[in-house]
Structure formats: structure tokens, C-alpha cells
Design a protein around this motif. Structure first.
Motif, PDB file in Angstrom:
ATOM      1  N   TYR A  63       0.836  -1.199   0.000  1.00 13.97           N
ATOM      2  CA  TYR A  63       0.000   0.000   0.000  1.00 13.97           C
ATOM      3  C   TYR A  63       0.876   1.256   0.000  1.00 13.97           C
ATOM      4  N   VAL A  66       2.276   1.897  -3.401  1.00 17.87           N
ATOM      5  CA  VAL A  66       1.276   2.484  -4.303  1.00 17.87           C
ATOM      6  C   VAL A  66       1.153   3.981  -4.056  1.00 17.87           C
ATOM      7  N   LEU A  70       2.010   6.875  -6.811  1.00 15.22           N
ATOM      8  CA  LEU A  70       1.037   7.906  -7.183  1.00 15.22           C
ATOM      9  C   LEU A  70       1.641   9.292  -7.023  1.00 15.22           C
ATOM     10  N   GLY A  85      -4.461   8.318 -11.569  1.00 13.12           N
ATOM     11  CA  GLY A  85      -3.930   7.025 -11.178  1.00 13.12           C
ATOM     12  C   GLY A  85      -4.808   6.325 -10.157  1.00 13.12           C
ATOM     13  N   ALA A  86      -5.330   7.079  -9.171  1.00 16.12           N
ATOM     14  CA  ALA A  86      -6.189   6.491  -8.150  1.00 16.12           C
ATOM     15  C   ALA A  86      -7.501   5.988  -8.756  1.00 16.12           C
ATOM     16  N   LEU A  89      -6.845   2.734 -10.524  1.00 19.43           N
ATOM     17  CA  LEU A  89      -6.751   1.640  -9.557  1.00 19.43           C
ATOM     18  C   LEU A  89      -8.136   1.205  -9.075  1.00 19.43           C
ATOM     19  N   VAL A  92      -9.822  -0.815 -11.885  1.00 26.12           N
ATOM     20  CA  VAL A  92      -9.257  -2.158 -12.006  1.00 26.12           C
ATOM     21  C   VAL A  92      -9.722  -3.038 -10.844  1.00 26.12           C
ATOM     22  N   THR A  93      -9.735  -2.485  -9.627  1.00 26.49           N
ATOM     23  CA  THR A  93     -10.195  -3.248  -8.460  1.00 26.49           C
ATOM     24  C   THR A  93     -11.660  -3.651  -8.615  1.00 26.49           C
TER      25      THR A  93
END
Length: 253
Positions: A63, A66, A70, A85-86, A89, A92-93
Motif C-alpha cells: 500500500y 502504491v 502515485l 492514477g487512483a 486503480l 481495475v479493483t
């Protein structure tokens, strides 16, 4: 390992293969030792609930990684970089969750969405033009003409070859280079401070690093007053190392 890999990138094939062979042997050595010694193998902790707790604990460094990446992305793309970027993510999650909790058709849809998000994300995160990171007070962006002019005048120059993704670079900045004490030393001795940001592997900075025989950062080049030949400082800096640059100057006088 980073230094070894960086060196291997510029060595001939045989020497590079020897470096990778040495790295592989080093990584494999503990497993070979355990297999060759049943006594050591028996001393390993037995499987149990602690393994699940360890697995969960090791997620926290990921974490943190990441968050750091970022931040690097924000340095490259500007203020919106970390937000884009967040969101990527998150998307994708969500697709992974969708594929895990629904039927085969749901998994197919999830993979289609995943690929779509990745393509859109890549095109969005690719900078359309060069962006410049802010330079701390007392420093100037690297410019070869500024360096040549200072050397012509016999003025001392300190160049910080750095990058946002380089943790060692950031630690050296916070603990040494950007501290008030070191900045006063530089200012007192009228040192030209140049910061060469290699976050996006600028070709001019790449060429300057190659001239110093380096292909990675951090690199700290010190040009004493009246000298055109740089002295390369250690990658891990201390305030005493910077102070010694000027102590030697006074001793020379």
C-alpha cells in the motif's frame, strides 16, 4: 541490486550475464542451504495461522508503495496525475471484484472492462508535452550553459542528479541538501546549485550522466572553484561530507 542491474545494462554481454548469474545464485542460496541441511529445515517455524497474519501484514508495504508511485505520477503529470492514477486503480479493483463474484459471463465482461480501462488509462497518463517539476529554493534547473558559464568564471558548482522515483535521492534532499545548515554553507561559498531531474530520463541529463560514467541516480557532482573536473560524492550523503568540501578548500589555502 539496483546498482548491479544498472551496471549490467552498460556492460558487454558476458560480464552482464555473470552479474545476473551471481544475483541468481545469491537468491537461490538460502533455499539450496535449507534443502542440503535437514537440521536447518526442521528449525523453520511450522505452518499455522501466523502465516495468514504475516501475509496480511506484508500488504501494508505494498500500500505504501502504491502511495509513493502515485506521488511520482503526480510529479510527472502535474496535480491531476495522482487522481487519474487512483481512479484507474479503483476501476481495475472493481473489475476484479466483478469477475470474482459473478458467473462466467460476468468474468468475460470484467476482462473486457479491465482491458478498456487499461487502454484508456495508458492514453490518459501519457504526457502530451514535457512537464517540469518545481525546484526547491536555492536550486536551479540543470542547464549546460549555466554550468559552462560558472566553470568559465571559476565559480564552484554542485549538481544533484535526482529523480522522483529515487528514494535515496529524496532522503538525501530532506536530511542533507535542502537543510538550512547546508544551504547556508552553499550560499556562503557562492556555490551554483543545479538540480538535474531525471524522473522522465531527459536526454540532456542522460548524456551528462554518461559523461560521468554513470547511468543511474543519485549522482552528486562537485566542481571546486577553478576546476573543470568534477568530484563524485558518495550516494549516501551526510552534512559532514558537504562541510568537508569547504574545509579542504580552506586547508588548501
Amino acid at each position: 541490486m539496483g546498482v548491479a542491474l544498472g551496471t549490467a545494462a552498460v556492460l558487454p554481454a558476458v560480464e552482464a550475464l555473470l552479474i545476473f548469474l551471481g544475483l541468481g545464485m545469491g537468491l537461490a542460496a538460502p533455499f539450496v542451504l535449507l534443502c542440503a541441511s535437514p537440521v536447518l529445515l526442521k528449525r523453520l517455524p511450522r505452518p499455522g495461522p501466523w502465516m495468514e497474519k504475516l501475509r496480511q501484514f506484508l500488504a501494508f508495504p505494498l500500500y505504501a508503495t502504491v502511495i509513493w508511485l502515485l506521488w511520482v505520477l503526480g510529479r510527472i503529470l502535474g496535480e491531476s496525475g495522482w487522481l487519474i492514477g487512483a481512479l484507474l486503480l479503483l476501476a481495475v479493483t472493481f473489475t476484479l471484484w466483478l469477475g470474482y463474484n459473478f458467473s462466467r459471463i460476468g468474468r468475460i465482461i470484467a476482462w473486457i472492462l479491465m482491458l478498456t480501462f487499461l487502454v484508456i488509462g495508458y492514453s490518459t497518463l501519457t504526457p502530451k508535452e514535457k512537464t517540469f517539476s518545481k525546484v526547491a529554493a536555492g536550486w536551479q534547473e540543470y542547464d549546460r550553459s549555466l554550468l559552462d558559464q560558472a566553470l568559465e568564471e571559476g565559480r564552484p558548482v554542485f549538481i544533484d542528479y535526482t529523480a522522483a522515483w529515487c528514494i535515496t535521492c529524496q532522503v538525501n534532499k530532506k536530511l542533507v541538501l535542502d537543510t538550512p545548515e547546508v544551504q547556508r554553507l552553499f550560499h556562503k561559498n557562492k556555490v551554483l546549485l543545479l538540480r538535474a531531474d531525471w524522473t522522465r530520463q531527459d536526454p540532456e541529463i542522460t548524456e551528462a550522466l554518461a559523461a560521468l560514467g554513470r547511468n543511474s541516480v543519485p549522482v552528486y557532482a562537485w566542481y571546486p572553484a577553478g576546476s573543470r573536473e568534477p568530484q563524485l560524492l558518495p550516494q549516501i550523503l551526510q552534512e559532514s561530507i558537504i562541510a568537508d568540501l569547504f574545509n579542504e578548500k580552506r586547508k588548501g589555502k
